[in-house]
Design an enzyme around this catalytic site. Sequence first.
Site, mmCIF file in Angstrom:
data_model
loop_
_atom_site.group_PDB
_atom_site.id
_atom_site.type_symbol
_atom_site.label_atom_id
_atom_site.label_comp_id
_atom_site.label_asym_id
_atom_site.label_seq_id
_atom_site.Cartn_x
_atom_site.Cartn_y
_atom_site.Cartn_z
ATOM 1 N N LYS A 284 41.781 8.728 26.524
ATOM 2 C CA LYS A 284 41.350 8.682 27.920
ATOM 3 C C LYS A 284 42.514 8.241 28.787
ATOM 4 O O LYS A 284 43.343 7.432 28.362
ATOM 5 C CB LYS A 284 40.194 7.687 28.085
ATOM 6 C CG LYS A 284 38.863 8.182 27.568
ATOM 7 C CD LYS A 284 37.757 7.199 27.889
ATOM 8 C CE LYS A 284 36.439 7.595 27.275
ATOM 9 N NZ LYS A 284 35.822 8.793 27.871
ATOM 10 N N ARG A 358 28.251 11.895 20.237
ATOM 11 C CA ARG A 358 27.316 12.858 19.641
ATOM 12 C C ARG A 358 27.589 13.025 18.147
ATOM 13 O O ARG A 358 26.665 13.305 17.373
ATOM 14 C CB ARG A 358 27.409 14.200 20.389
ATOM 15 C CG ARG A 358 28.739 14.892 20.292
ATOM 16 C CD ARG A 358 28.894 16.005 21.327
ATOM 17 N NE ARG A 358 29.229 15.465 22.655
ATOM 18 C CZ ARG A 358 29.354 16.191 23.760
ATOM 19 N NH1 ARG A 358 29.181 17.498 23.709
ATOM 20 N NH2 ARG A 358 29.665 15.635 24.902
#
Length: 502
Positions: A284, A358
């Site tokens: 990030k 996920r």
Amino acid sequence: MQFEFTGNPISNISSDVVAVFAFQSEKDKKEKYTPLEDFKKIDKDLNKKISKALEVSGFSGKRGEFLDYFPEGKILSKWIVVIGLGKKSEFDPNDLRRVLGKSVSHLKGKVDSLALSIPSKELRLEPDFAAQLIAEGLLLGYYQFNKYKTEKDKKRELSSVIFSNKGDAKKEKVGVEKAKVATDATIMARDLVNEQSAVATPTFLADLALSIAKKDPKHITCKVFSRDEAKKMGMDAFLGIARAAQTPPKFIFLQYRPDKIKKKEKLALVGKGITFDSGGINVKTGDHMSDMKMDMSGAAVVLSVFSVITRIKPDYPVIGLIAATANMISGNSLVPGDVVKAMNGKTIEILNTDAEGRVTLADSLSFAVKEGATKIIDLATLTGAVLVALGTDISALFSNDRKLAEQIKESAKRAGEKVWEMPLEKDYREMNKSEVADVANIPSSRYGGTITAALFLQEFIGKKKWAHLDIAGPAFSSKASDIGPKGGTGHGVRTILNLLSL
Ligand code: BES
Ligand code: ZN
Ligand code: ZN
């Protein structure tokens, strides 16, 4: 904070401050505000001095507007605060929670005791619910995370709240007890989310789960799976994400069993438990990483709900599942193009290591199915896209079951937590297709990212009834709200508690 009940009218209660309420008038009325009963009474006792003061000040009863009046004699308290509730036609029960929460910043440090009567009839609320809303507002409004402040606030704390009642004390007491359960759990979730990731490690969360079970071993059990044990169960998706972390991953399995099972049901609560999300090799950038200790907010909800579950006593078994790990960077990280296999046998192509939630949930959800859950609810700070779709305050709800979706919406409404349902659009499924594996961990288009993430999760729940809450927006707040400061909010806790109470 102690809650006391008395039959005395508020004029005869000796407290530091008395709170009374007023609605804002509807458009066509001459008067600016409409006082509630207790306000009218105390104003009469004081020869209309409060209403005169309000006239001078221009008080209009807007939601969250306060006016202070300092009476001399005639009544026992020295301070009266008039609280605006907004327009009666627009009144929502959550407004009561919010104005009381907001009143905390108005009163904080200045008073030890507050007296008020609960205007349940005038607000058309059940007495227990009205008491619950008031108590929740006050308890949540007082929350602060000051563990790492070397100079703690030494100001006066509101230690007693005195409810002047007109015979509904029994119900009101029930409401206050419900508020305590809800706020104890919400505050625990806030503390967990606000805790730095160096402390709130997977081991820390696992130890906490074990300690929750230890408090009531008759009803709660906990099993923590180590890396090796998770490996044996086939959780290669979860362990793939965990590969680069220094702190060992833990798979947490909590089980609640009631004394008597009355419903043939087994609910699984699944929380995303990424203790820090650096993005992994797809690191990030800039600001996007700064709050990522919050990426275990779903896990915080599950742990907090379990910490109070024996005070709610659902009459069916509930299990709690958390695949806890940090998502870090090292020479050992997953890289784009790697393929991992989840516990249910499905293969996942990792195309972006920042879509890690996920991948870990693939194993938690598979585990829930294998454990025979009849209903699964997952809570996850899953996508940045949900912030684009719904903003910072609203979580996205997805479900393959109408009844469950409606129950969650109803529970959220009562909790004052905002959720909005989004579709599990079948036509978008192909965006999750992979060239080499059963499914890819990022979609081919960047549009509809919250939906495609939900569709990815759906691959792992078989035919079970399931709901997914993407709480990435409201789980962590970058500005103070009426009922809490910046940081972890505990969003989701009260919705789930309400659902368990149905
Ligand atoms: N934890 C983030 C999602 C998130 C973003 C939570 C902002 C809270 C605030 C998640 O793991 C993530 O990084 N998702 C990616 C997915 C993308 C790579 C498909 C995202 O949303 O950018
Ligand atoms: Zn991520
Ligand atoms: Zn994440």
